[in-house]
Design a protein around this motif. Structure first.
Motif, PDB file in Angstrom:
ATOM      1  N   PHE A   1      36.056 -20.847 -34.499  1.00 43.86           N
ATOM      2  CA  PHE A   1      36.001 -19.828 -35.550  1.00 43.86           C
ATOM      3  C   PHE A   1      36.662 -18.535 -35.069  1.00 43.86           C
ATOM      4  CE2 PHE A   1      33.033 -16.596 -37.681  1.00 43.86           C
ATOM      5  CZ  PHE A   1      33.706 -16.612 -38.895  1.00 43.86           C
ATOM      6  N   VAL A   2      36.288 -18.089 -33.870  1.00 43.90           N
ATOM      7  CA  VAL A   2      36.772 -16.814 -33.336  1.00 43.90           C
ATOM      8  C   VAL A   2      38.186 -16.921 -32.772  1.00 43.90           C
ATOM      9  CG1 VAL A   2      36.332 -15.006 -31.618  1.00 43.90           C
ATOM     10  CG2 VAL A   2      34.420 -16.034 -32.854  1.00 43.90           C
ATOM     11  N   TYR A   3      38.469 -18.026 -32.094  1.00 48.49           N
ATOM     12  CA  TYR A   3      39.761 -18.224 -31.430  1.00 48.49           C
ATOM     13  C   TYR A   3      40.403 -19.514 -31.966  1.00 48.49           C
ATOM     14  CZ  TYR A   3      37.585 -14.886 -28.256  1.00 48.49           C
ATOM     15  OH  TYR A   3      36.952 -13.788 -27.728  1.00 48.49           O
ATOM     16  N   PRO A   4      40.942 -19.492 -33.185  1.00 51.94           N
ATOM     17  CA  PRO A   4      41.449 -20.721 -33.796  1.00 51.94           C
ATOM     18  C   PRO A   4      42.592 -21.379 -33.024  1.00 51.94           C
ATOM     19  CG  PRO A   4      42.031 -18.812 -35.124  1.00 51.94           C
ATOM     20  CD  PRO A   4      41.104 -18.331 -34.053  1.00 51.94           C
ATOM     21  N   GLY A   5      43.272 -20.651 -32.177  1.00 51.94           N
ATOM     22  CA  GLY A   5      44.366 -21.222 -31.407  1.00 51.94           C
ATOM     23  C   GLY A   5      43.949 -21.805 -30.065  1.00 51.94           C
ATOM     24  N   MET A   6      42.659 -21.772 -29.748  1.00 48.51           N
ATOM     25  CA  MET A   6      42.191 -22.278 -28.459  1.00 48.51           C
ATOM     26  C   MET A   6      42.420 -23.779 -28.362  1.00 48.51           C
ATOM     27  SD  MET A   6      38.407 -21.796 -26.786  1.00 48.51           S
ATOM     28  CE  MET A   6      38.513 -20.674 -25.427  1.00 48.51           C
ATOM     29  N   SER A   7      42.903 -24.214 -27.217  1.00 51.93           N
ATOM     30  CA  SER A   7      43.213 -25.634 -27.032  1.00 51.93           C
ATOM     31  C   SER A   7      41.948 -26.486 -27.044  1.00 51.93           C
ATOM     32  CB  SER A   7      43.944 -25.847 -25.706  1.00 51.93           C
ATOM     33  OG  SER A   7      43.050 -25.678 -24.619  1.00 51.93           O
ATOM     34  N   GLU A   8      42.127 -27.749 -27.332  1.00 58.23           N
ATOM     35  CA  GLU A   8      41.006 -28.693 -27.321  1.00 58.23           C
ATOM     36  C   GLU A   8      40.386 -28.781 -25.929  1.00 58.23           C
ATOM     37  OE1 GLU A   8      38.284 -30.792 -29.225  1.00 58.23           O
ATOM     38  OE2 GLU A   8      39.947 -29.807 -30.233  1.00 58.23           O
TER      39      GLU A   8
ATOM     40  N   GLU B   1      38.700  -9.058 -37.793  1.00 59.42           N
ATOM     41  CA  GLU B   1      38.059  -8.842 -36.499  1.00 59.42           C
ATOM     42  C   GLU B   1      36.728  -9.604 -36.455  1.00 59.42           C
ATOM     43  OE1 GLU B   1      36.207  -5.698 -39.160  1.00 59.42           O
ATOM     44  OE2 GLU B   1      38.090  -6.789 -39.061  1.00 59.42           O
ATOM     45  N   PHE B   2      36.267  -9.914 -35.259  1.00 57.95           N
ATOM     46  CA  PHE B   2      35.019 -10.653 -35.081  1.00 57.95           C
ATOM     47  C   PHE B   2      34.038  -9.812 -34.273  1.00 57.95           C
ATOM     48  CE2 PHE B   2      38.145 -13.898 -35.840  1.00 57.95           C
ATOM     49  CZ  PHE B   2      37.483 -14.803 -36.645  1.00 57.95           C
ATOM     50  N   TYR B   3      32.757  -9.997 -34.538  1.00 57.32           N
ATOM     51  CA  TYR B   3      31.726  -9.323 -33.765  1.00 57.32           C
ATOM     52  C   TYR B   3      30.388 -10.038 -33.952  1.00 57.32           C
ATOM     53  CZ  TYR B   3      31.238  -7.177 -38.380  1.00 57.32           C
ATOM     54  OH  TYR B   3      31.116  -6.984 -39.734  1.00 57.32           O
ATOM     55  N   PRO B   4      29.533  -9.998 -32.917  1.00 56.29           N
ATOM     56  CA  PRO B   4      28.210 -10.602 -33.045  1.00 56.29           C
ATOM     57  C   PRO B   4      27.234  -9.639 -33.721  1.00 56.29           C
ATOM     58  CG  PRO B   4      28.542  -9.834 -30.799  1.00 56.29           C
ATOM     59  CD  PRO B   4      29.803  -9.542 -31.553  1.00 56.29           C
ATOM     60  N   VAL B   5      26.300 -10.200 -34.473  1.00 59.37           N
ATOM     61  CA  VAL B   5      25.268  -9.416 -35.162  1.00 59.37           C
ATOM     62  C   VAL B   5      23.923 -10.078 -34.892  1.00 59.37           C
ATOM     63  CG1 VAL B   5      24.426  -8.605 -37.411  1.00 59.37           C
ATOM     64  CG2 VAL B   5      26.891  -8.730 -36.982  1.00 59.37           C
TER      65      VAL B   5
END
Length: 86
Positions: free
Chosen positions: A25-32, A69-73
């Protein structure tokens, strides 16, 4: 006096076991391989926010803001501010 304008956001709750879902969700380009490695090592979820790196703890919601942008809540704040629509 002011109030927040109505808006829709995307969010996912980190339950301590769904590393792959949150990281995708946060890093859609992250490798498998990166996703699998983080999941296997049970690493904390670190989110690069506009205010610096923040860690999402178990139970926290990870929110995608209006500008992408992303952030924890924390769950109690999330419950006060947001309601599910779909």
């Amino acid at each position: 006096m002011f109030r927040t304008k109505p808006c829709e956001i995307e969010a996912r709750q980190f339950d301590g076991t769904n590393h792959r879902e949150i990281l995708s969700f946060v890093y859609p380009g992250m490798s498998e391989d990166g996703l699998a490695g983080a999941e296997a090592m049970n690493l904390p979820i670190v989110i690069k926010t506009l205010e610096g790196d923040m860690t999402a703890s178990e139970g926290d919601w990870v929110v995608k803001g209006l500008k992408g942008e992303f952030y924890p809540v924390k769950p109690d704040i999330f419950a006060l501010k947001y309601e599910q629509i779909a």
